[in-house]
Design an enzyme around this catalytic site. Structure first.
Site, short mmCIF file in Angstrom:
data_model
loop_
_atom_site.label_atom_id
_atom_site.label_comp_id
_atom_site.label_asym_id
_atom_site.label_seq_id
_atom_site.Cartn_x
_atom_site.Cartn_y
_atom_site.Cartn_z
N ARG A 279 77.66 -59.38 -12.02
CA ARG A 279 77.28 -60.68 -12.51
C ARG A 279 78.36 -61.73 -12.41
O ARG A 279 78.08 -62.91 -12.35
CB ARG A 279 76.81 -60.57 -13.96
CG ARG A 279 77.84 -60.03 -14.91
CD ARG A 279 77.29 -59.89 -16.32
NE ARG A 279 78.35 -59.56 -17.24
CZ ARG A 279 79.09 -60.46 -17.88
NH1 ARG A 279 78.87 -61.73 -17.71
NH2 ARG A 279 80.05 -60.08 -18.69
N GLN B 185 71.82 -61.44 -24.57
CA GLN B 185 72.45 -61.37 -23.25
C GLN B 185 72.29 -62.67 -22.48
O GLN B 185 73.25 -63.21 -21.93
CB GLN B 185 71.81 -60.25 -22.44
CG GLN B 185 72.59 -58.97 -22.39
CD GLN B 185 72.07 -58.09 -21.27
OE1 GLN B 185 70.88 -57.78 -21.22
NE2 GLN B 185 72.95 -57.70 -20.40
N ALA C 123 74.42 -65.37 -23.85
CA ALA C 123 75.84 -65.18 -23.54
C ALA C 123 76.15 -65.50 -22.09
O ALA C 123 77.22 -66.04 -21.77
CB ALA C 123 76.25 -63.74 -23.86
N GLU C 124 75.23 -65.17 -21.19
CA GLU C 124 75.48 -65.38 -19.77
C GLU C 124 75.43 -66.84 -19.36
O GLU C 124 76.23 -67.29 -18.55
CB GLU C 124 74.45 -64.59 -18.95
CG GLU C 124 74.55 -63.09 -19.10
CD GLU C 124 75.89 -62.56 -18.63
OE1 GLU C 124 76.38 -63.02 -17.59
OE2 GLU C 124 76.45 -61.68 -19.31
N SER C 125 74.48 -67.58 -19.91
CA SER C 125 74.24 -68.93 -19.38
C SER C 125 74.08 -70.00 -20.43
O SER C 125 73.96 -71.18 -20.08
CB SER C 125 72.96 -68.91 -18.52
OG SER C 125 71.83 -68.61 -19.35
#
Length: 361
Positions: free
Chosen positions: A2, A78, A81-83
């Site tokens: 990722r 998730q 947190a990622e975007s």
């Protein structure tokens, strides 16, 4: 993988669909609520809080979570947190979209969609996390909280790193990532934690060999009781046997089924599992597995090919092998007490023509 700074992702395994898992409960300290590390994502009795998810994406997250086999709150945490829920998010190393998919990972799990399309990205996240769950299931100590944490660690560091460490690798970034996701899931998105089993696999209706890589060693029907064993079947073999040359093989589900028995070292069957097909027409049992090797629990729903345990020599046996039986119908009592795999209310049948008809023998 990722983003930059992470470890190499080894090829993924087939997609896995699982339902919500039973996790640990929220702890209450000093009149307030203190989240236990990786605790149950139930908060004040609330179910999945879709109101915390922007743009009406909550239903898509819930659907993807079912595909992934993790609570919807975990998948939501998730994506946040990622975007930060920005579908156009990009990174300097080429990661894109809500889940920050790298191009190679998107090719595998994007299903031909647009990585910047929120619905496509959310669905792909479910497929990817599901594959990680299935790939890392053999490393997990149980099929609840542990596999969720391992899948999150695999998402961050690569499943190869988890397998090499036989658990969450000692990378500060990875451990912080896992703890952050679980904490956010608990505190913000509030999924429920039913005590039932969960689904493992795509539930496609396909069939698998019960012990891949093995040799057929004994058929169904009359035969003398092997020397050194008790005459339980009355000189009749109520199943078929397989043995793997060399190292012990992995016993897998032959069909999509619900696990109704998962017992350690019980009677003549040793460590064994029984499962009922989802239409209730067939029951299958898998006996003599290695002690401590069970990968499923009663109440789980598994797809064909899901690992159940390791070939062993427990119970009434003279050597390592799998004894596999099939019955017409489903037993009335799903737990069956102390009954061995001669399941009483259901009629034993020869599994050979069934497995041949499915093309797995």
């Amino acid at each position: 993988m990722r983003k930059a700074g992470l470890f190499l992702l080894i090829p993924a395994l087939p997609i896995l669909i699982v339902s919500c898992l039973l996790l640990v409960a929220v702890l209450s300290v000093g009149g307030g609520t203190a989240p236990a590390q990786a605790a149950c994502t139930s908060v004040n009795g609330k179910s999945f809080n879709q109101e915390q998810i922007p743009n009406g994406w909550g239903a898509a997250v819930a659907k993807a979570a079912k595909t992934a086999g993790v609570p919807a709150s975990v998948l939501a945490a998730q994506l946040e947190a990622e975007s930060g829920w920005n579908p156009n998010a990009k990174s300097p190393v080429g990661a894109s979209g809500l889940a920050q998919f790298m191009p190679g990972t998107w090719v595998t799990y994007g299903d031909g969609g647009d990585v910047l399309n929120p619905s496509h990205a959310i669905a792909a996240q479910g497929r990817y996390m599901g594959a990680l769950v299935k790939q890392l299931l053999p490393v997990a100590k149980n099929t609840g909280q542990d596999i969720i944490r391992l899948a999150l660690a695999g998402y961050n560091a690569g499943p190869g790193a988890v397998q090499a460490a036989k658990g969450i690798p000692a990378f500060a970034e990875t451990r912080d990532y896992v703890d952050k996701i679980m904490r956010t899931a608990q505190e913000k998105y509030g999924d429920s934690c039913p005590a039932s089993g969960f689904e493992i696999g795509a539930l496609t209706g396909k069939s698998s060999h019960p012990l891949p890589g093995s040799t057929f060693t004994s058929g169904y029907g009359p035969r003398p009781t092997p020397a050194g064993t008790l005459n339980i079947g009355g000189n009749f073999h109520y199943g078929i046997d397989f043995a793997t040359p060399g190292a012990a093989g992995t016993v897998v589900a032959v069909m999509d089924m619900k696990i109704v028995i998962a017992h350690e070292l019980q009677s003549s069957s040793g460590t064994w599992v029984a499962g009922v097909s989802l239409d209730g027409k067939l029951t299958a049992t898998y006996s003599h597995m290695e002690a401590g090797s069970l990968r499923v629990k009663e109440g789980d729903t598994v797809s064909a090919g899901t690992p159940l345990g390791t070939e062993g020599a427990t119970g009434n046996v003279t050597g390592r092998h799998l004894h596999f039986e099939m019955y017409q119908g489903a037993p009335k009592d799903p737990r069956l007490g102390a009954v061995d795999p001669k399941l009483g209310e259901v009629k034993p049948i020869d599994p050979t023509p069934i497995l041949k008809g499915k093309g797995v023998l």
